[in-house]
Design an enzyme around this catalytic site. Structure first.
Site, short mmCIF file in Angstrom:
data_model
loop_
_atom_site.label_atom_id
_atom_site.label_comp_id
_atom_site.label_asym_id
_atom_site.label_seq_id
_atom_site.Cartn_x
_atom_site.Cartn_y
_atom_site.Cartn_z
CG HIS A 198 -1.85 1.13 1.34
ND1 HIS A 198 -3.17 1.06 1.00
CD2 HIS A 198 -1.66 2.42 1.74
CE1 HIS A 198 -3.76 2.24 1.18
NE2 HIS A 198 -2.85 3.09 1.63
CD GLU A 199 1.51 3.61 3.69
OE1 GLU A 199 1.73 4.71 3.13
OE2 GLU A 199 0.44 3.34 4.27
CD GLU A 236 -5.81 5.63 0.28
OE1 GLU A 236 -4.94 6.51 0.48
OE2 GLU A 236 -5.87 4.58 0.95
ZN ZN Z 1 -3.29 5.18 1.74
#
Ligand code: ZN
Length: 504
Positions: A267-268, A297
């Site tokens: 995710h990061e 996002e």
């Molecule tokens: Zn995020």
């Protein structure tokens, strides 16, 4: 002063403001990673001083005059397209900051800082009544901010601009209602399917060093550049750009559970890759920034959910994980790992929610925010409204406010309008995947070979390279040919979870 000289002077001023931002970012990153706990007071002072200097510099009358001069029609027309975009963005930012009176900025800073403390304590004590007066105060200050900024239909529209420029309550309501009407029955069908996947393949005891080596391998495969970034430990994972050549990721791990380490790093790394690929020729200007938080996002969720939770990803990466983890993974097959990575189950806490139910958590928050701002919902009625809505959306009722209305930090920081960007990220991600596949061929075949670069490269040139030139909607229309649409996510979700849970 001629136009070119004036523009160069503007760039130089913007660059210095960006450098002050870099210093502040490094102090912030250090605070969350290595700073000794006793250093907090001095660090808070240093950060507050820097924030003040940055605000002063970004609203200084010299800078405003220069931008106004450059916006003058005859001069503006003489600029090239990139320079026009920089002037336009600088004007937008300066205009927004200068519309809010300094007293209001101060009142907000003070109230959010107390509000956060009150929220943390109220959450700990499970006592909403202790937080309610602060929430009232924050709402009223944020209404004032909305008045100062101006809006046409809904006060929340003015605040959405901070996170998702161009988004409105009306558009988001339509998008989210469409999503809700199909997601609710899908989640219900999964729950009553009788299929109960086993989570245990992801709950093996794997040494931290092995987890870290595997996470680094995955992050590297998707193109994150460790020459210009690093991975450190923090209590909550985050990504921090220091400046355009230095992007830092953090993670946090559990020796008995692979999920927090692995999926959080992917995710990061998705966020980090976006930051690393922003247009460096415009470094230290507002053009070398993200288009919106929703677009940001979409990059993290695309890699985390659409890629790292796909069966084809595990075809290549399960043997790689076995290599790092040794006997800890013994007996775990591909299908078991794929099923474990995609367990769907209604739960109270947003940050622990799966890919499907997550969006219902956001829909809940968004419509409550709308009602709070329009005055339809009073703060004292919020916990009941939350619990009723939760039951309606997910069929469960939080036994405590700690597991309900008090769980998130956002409102205590005055972050009204932030939540929708999480679901927008999910929706955009599915729409990017659809467009990428049309452009570069079957992605599953590439993932199964461990080849994540074509997708990474497609994202770089289509989504990352424009920086902040377009709004999210404009970018989506240019790249995919369509406005943001919940259909892509819903089709993806029905395909994937329909097969996993054998829905007919
Ligand atoms: Zn995020």
């Amino acid at each position: 002063m001629d136009v070119a000289t004036d523009f160069q002077a503007l760039r130089a001023e913007l660059a210095e403001i960006a450098d002050l931002g870099a210093a502040s970012a490094l102090l912030h990153w250090d605070q969350e990673t290595y700073m000794p706990s006793g250093s907090i007071t001095g660090r808070a002072q240093a950060l507050a001083t820097l924030a003040g200097v940055i605000h002063q510099r970004s609203t200084a009358s010299d800078l405003r005059d220069r931008v106004e001069r450059l916006r003058d029609a005859s001069r503006f027309d003489a600029l090239d397209d990139d320079s026009k975009a920089i002037v336009r963005l600088a004007h937008r930012d300066i205009d927004r900051s200068s519309r809010i009176a300094p007293e209001l900025v101060r009142a907000l800073a003070e109230t959010t800082s107390h509000g956060q403390q009150a929220w943390a304590k109220a959450r700990q004590d499970d006592c909403f009544a202790d937080f309610a007066p602060w929430l009232e105060k924050l709402l009223s200050l944020k209404r004032e901010v909305a008045q100062s900024l101006g809006y046409i239909d809904h006060p929340l529209d003015a605040l959405l601009e901070d996170y998702e420029p161009g988004a409105t309550v009306a558009d988001l309501s339509t998008l989210f209602r469409a999503l809700e009407s199909e997601l609710k029955p899908l989640v219900a069908a999964v729950a009553s399917s009788g299929v109960k996947p086993d989570i245990s393949p992801l709950r093996r005891t794997v040494p931290i060093e092995a987890q870290r080596a595997f996470a680094l391998e995955v992050a590297g495969s998707l193109g994150f550049d460790f020459e210009h970034g690093r991975l450190d430990v923090s209590s909550h994972p985050f990504t921090q750009k220091i400046h355009d050549g230095d992007v830092r990721l953090t993670w946090h791990f559990d020796g008995d559970d692979l999920r927090p380490g692995l999926f959080a790093v992917v995710h990061e790394a998705g966020h980090g890759l976006y930051e690393q690929n922003l247009p460096k020729q415009h470094a230290r200007t507002p053009l070398c920034e993200a288009a919106s938080l929703g677009i940001h996002e979409s990059q993290s969720r695309l890699w985390e959910n659409c890629v790292a939770r796909s069966r084809s990803f595990w075809q290549h990466f399960l043997p790689r994980l076995e290599k790092h983890a040794g006997s800890a993974l013994a007996g775990v097959g591909l299908d078991a790992m794929y099923a474990a990575a995609n367990v769907v189950e209604p739960s109270f806490i947003r940050i622990e929610a799966d890919e499907l139910t997550y969006n219902l958590h956001i829909i809940l928050r968004f419509f409550l925010e709308c009602d709070l701002f329009s005055g339809k919902l009073a703060v004292r009625d919020l916990p009941t409204a939350w619990n009723d809505r939760m039951f309606d959306l997910l069929g469960i009722r939080p036994p405590t406010d700690r597991q309900g209305v008090l769980q998130d930090i956002h409102w205590s920081m005055g972050g009204f309008g932030y939540f929708p960007t999480y679901t927008l990220g999910n929706l955009y991600a599915a729409q990017w995947m659809d467009a990428a596949e049309r452009a570069i061929g079957p992605l599953d075949e590439q993932f199964a070979r461990g080849d994540l670069r074509p997708l990474s490269e497609w994202l770089r040139s289509n989504v990352h390279a424009p920086g902040r030139r377009y709004t999210a909607r404009e970018l989506m229309e240019r790249v995919t040919g369509k406005a943001p649409d919940a259909r892509y996510f819903l089709d993806y979700a029905k395909r994937k979870y329909g097969a996993l849970y054998r829905l007919t």
